[in-house]
Design a protein around this motif. Structure first.
Motif, PDB file in Angstrom:
ATOM      1  N   GLN A 150       0.633  -1.310  -0.082  1.00 38.95           N
ATOM      2  CA  GLN A 150       0.074  -0.212   0.167  1.00 38.95           C
ATOM      3  C   GLN A 150       0.780   1.135  -0.141  1.00 38.95           C
ATOM      4  O   GLN A 150       0.538   2.183  -0.590  1.00 38.95           O
ATOM      5  CB  GLN A 150      -0.959  -0.085   1.211  1.00 38.95           C
ATOM      6  N   GLY A 151       2.003   1.193   0.872  1.00 36.97           N
ATOM      7  CA  GLY A 151       2.786   2.652   0.817  1.00 36.97           C
ATOM      8  C   GLY A 151       3.446   2.862  -0.162  1.00 36.97           C
ATOM      9  O   GLY A 151       4.284   3.924  -0.433  1.00 36.97           O
ATOM     10  N   LEU A 152       3.704   1.865  -1.186  1.00 35.30           N
ATOM     11  CA  LEU A 152       4.529   2.006  -2.505  1.00 35.30           C
ATOM     12  C   LEU A 152       3.605   2.249  -3.735  1.00 35.30           C
ATOM     13  O   LEU A 152       4.322   2.598  -4.578  1.00 35.30           O
ATOM     14  CB  LEU A 152       5.451   0.717  -2.704  1.00 35.30           C
ATOM     15  N   ARG A 153       2.247   2.151  -3.547  1.00 37.10           N
ATOM     16  CA  ARG A 153       1.525   2.532  -4.579  1.00 37.10           C
ATOM     17  C   ARG A 153       1.074   3.861  -5.094  1.00 37.10           C
ATOM     18  O   ARG A 153       1.358   4.954  -4.137  1.00 37.10           O
ATOM     19  CB  ARG A 153      -0.029   2.015  -4.294  1.00 37.10           C
ATOM     20  N   MET A 154       1.252   4.354  -6.320  1.00 38.91           N
ATOM     21  CA  MET A 154       0.974   5.639  -6.794  1.00 38.91           C
ATOM     22  C   MET A 154      -0.272   6.170  -6.265  1.00 38.91           C
ATOM     23  O   MET A 154      -1.141   5.127  -6.268  1.00 38.91           O
ATOM     24  CB  MET A 154       1.454   5.806  -8.078  1.00 38.91           C
TER      25      MET A 154
END
Lengths: 410, 410
Positions: free
Chosen positions: B227-231
């Motif tokens: 989640q924290g890496l999604r754009m």
């Protein structure tokens, strides 16, 4: 066979928010011969490490030991052990690592509630306390230092609100432990996860955690003796047990038996990483916690003075800036990755980019642990100035180091 | 503050089934300064390590990398990533580590079927193939070398039966890799877990694994971007996804992205353990796999000759003895733990006890990796003879070393 060369890493100045340079004494400790995991000499070293971790975490908790894995293994160990499927978990998010807590908690079967604030800011403790009263979670999971945005969440007052609703208060202090005060007992934190490769300056691969008797009570309700260790006729199940912890490797109820005088076999403790952690803790305690925190503030001030003198703009709300990470807005028209590459390739200095919405927008410069030194701050400012000039950025040449030297009182 | 002394571990001869003595070259490698995790120089070392792991595992698999944790983290990473809740998992059990596979698979939500055989024996491949055809599992999980009993399960022919029913074949080769042949591709094994602290003589804390495209296909159906890496706007879910992998830390679909050219951020690779593993693999490949396996057989033969000359009885079926672990029945009237303690305290030599039903019944002597040397075998036999005499055990004094020297052709 392709010849693989002798290991010979190029020396680096590592000014990222982790991993940073390791303490030379820690590197030396890892080169000692291993002891067996149940050798009394080794279990003594394990016990000493627990004692030093209690001091680091400012706690009188019985349980303070490393999980054998990187920092997120410690986070997952705490969450998977404390969250039962269906438990309500409240996560205040103010950057990437809040999302990571959600990500891990979701995989533990949590019913997740989040509150979010803009990246670059934090919550007031009152906002979080209000959310706790509203949502009545079983667990509150909160990042102390959010390296993705360089912000630090004030923690005082939140523990009291957790106790009111009988929630467990879990804090990810991976990026702050050893560089900034983490007062586990005073702040009523039930479980804390620290990181090694940041302000402790021990290589990644070990995740120190601590938790109190409130957390342990939840673990013990979920505990089973491992099948292969039971005596004939023993059964792992009995009345009143709560849901099985869904990981074996990260099951704190088993890990604490391994770290207890019973030394019940679980994994094979990572000897060399334990040597490293023990030595890193010795270095921290010899310096003194307060002295160490003060040192981090001194070098932060010099770094910030230098960056601002260069005409760079810091990212985020200054009121909640992490003392150990400084986020800088990449000036418009400048290719942030090209600057980072030139710093590394030409000067041997590493700084970091960021994640998600901040990718390409900021650089992140760490001043952590062994990397947090006058030498490193000055060399980084000088190199950054040269690289920015080389990239066509207009800045008053020479001012950055003047400002930093002024800050140091030279 | 209590003064914690300088680290200064006493030198030991470690003749357990792991952890054993680490290669001096490996210890030296760990003392080098760290590189940043995305430093091109470090990612080159990661890629070289993958290349050497492919040779070690005798595979052309794309994926061969370490999990950052001890051996059981590698086992759990493979099982939690390949087992979906409700999957049927067949585990043939012939010792403690078979039970561990059950323990972990159960926590992954598996529907478990076991077959068991007496400790000290193994299954014929035909028995296992028949069970595969009967139970039609999604996954077969099998221990190659069972250190708790010192037995080794023949693996040839089992992969074919797995393919017939489209089961994934997972092998725990923690105790055999680097000491005994593990022919991943030839034996049609879909995923293998190796251990470092045994025949590779790298300290515990890293778990090399490999898996093929059949295993990867299952992972990819379960993969979500963190989640924290999604754009912004990206969503982790889409049509056709299978069940979320219930661990983040041990999620191979994320780990392989980290180990791929994409270098998608996950954990912070344990720099020093990677240095250690890379150096350990260099040592293994410089010696040569076949030569290394032969060396292990030579020292096993000398050890066995010495033990038998002392009048001790080996435990278990000799037809399936592990070449790298020798189990000895504790003579009646002898306190096994007292013997072990005297060996350690007076001679600095460590041998092991066992688990569960074999606790107090056998000693286990490892001849693994760097510890597997003429010097160590001879010193261990001499010391054991003295300690047994000291404990009142009647034996033909002097015969053990004669027999071992004869075996060495001295």
């Amino acid at each position: 066979m392709k010849p693989y060369k002798d290991l010979s890493p190029t020396p680096r100045i590592i000014m990222t928010p982790g991993p940073v340079e390791a303490e030379p004494r820690v590197l030396r400790a890892m080169s000692y011969p291993v002891l067996g995991q149940f050798d009394p000499e080794f279990t003594d070293l394990m016990n000493e490490t627990m004692g030093m971790l209690r001091q680091l975490f400012m706690t009188s908790n019985e349980w303070a030991f490393p999980v054998d894995g990187t920092s997120r293994s410690g986070i997952e160990a705490v969450l998977v052990s404390l969250i039962e499927p269906g438990d309500k978990v409240l996560v205040p998010i103010y950057g990437r690592f809040g999302h990571l807590l959600v990500e891990i908690a979701r995989r533990c079967g949590a019913d997740i509630v989040t509150i979010e604030t803009e990246w670059g800011t934090v919550f007031s403790p009152e906002e979080i306390a209000a959310a706790i009263r509203t949502h009545q979670p079983n667990v509150l999971a909160l990042v102390h230092g959010e390296t993705s945005t360089g912000r630090m969440q004030p923690l005082e007052g939140i523990g009291e609100a957790c106790r009111e609703v009988d929630a467990l208060f879990v804090v990810d202090a991976v990026a702050t432990i050893g560089g900034v005060k983490v007062a586990t007992d005073d702040w009523l934190i039930d479980a804390v996860i620290g990181g090694t490769q940041k302000c402790l300056s021990v290589p990644s691969g070990s995740a120190p955690i601590t938790y109190n008797s409130r957390a342990e009570a939840k673990l013990l309700k979920r505990k089973r003796i491992e099948q292969g260790l039971r005596m004939p006729g023993e059964d792992g199940e009995h009345e009143g047990l709560s849901a099985l912890i869904q990981s074996n490797y990260l099951d704190l109820s088993q890990l604490q038996d391994y770290w207890s005088p019973a030394r019940l076999n679980h994994h094979t403790e990572s000897t060399s990483m334990l040597y490293a952690l023990r030595e890193g803790l010795r270095v921290v305690l010899e310096e003194g916690l307060e002295e160490r925190f003060a040192r981090h503030r001194v070098h932060e001030a010099a770094l910030v003075a230098g960056l601002e003198a260069m005409g760079l703009k810091l990212f985020g709300d200054p009121a909640c800036k992490m003392p150990v990470v400084t986020c800088v807005e990449i000036p418009s028209g400048i290719d942030g990755e090209s600057v980072r590459s030139m710093l590394l390739a030409q000067f041997g200095i590493e700084i970091a980019s960021s994640f998600g919405p901040l990718k390409g927008r900021i650089w992140r410069i760490g001043t952590m642990g062994y990397s947090c030194s006058k030498r490193n701050v000055l060399l980084t400012l000088g190199a950054l100035e040269a690289v920015l000039l080389r990239h066509g950025f207009e800045l008053p040449a020479g001012d950055a180091l003047h400002a930093a030297l002024d800050a140091y009182g030279v």
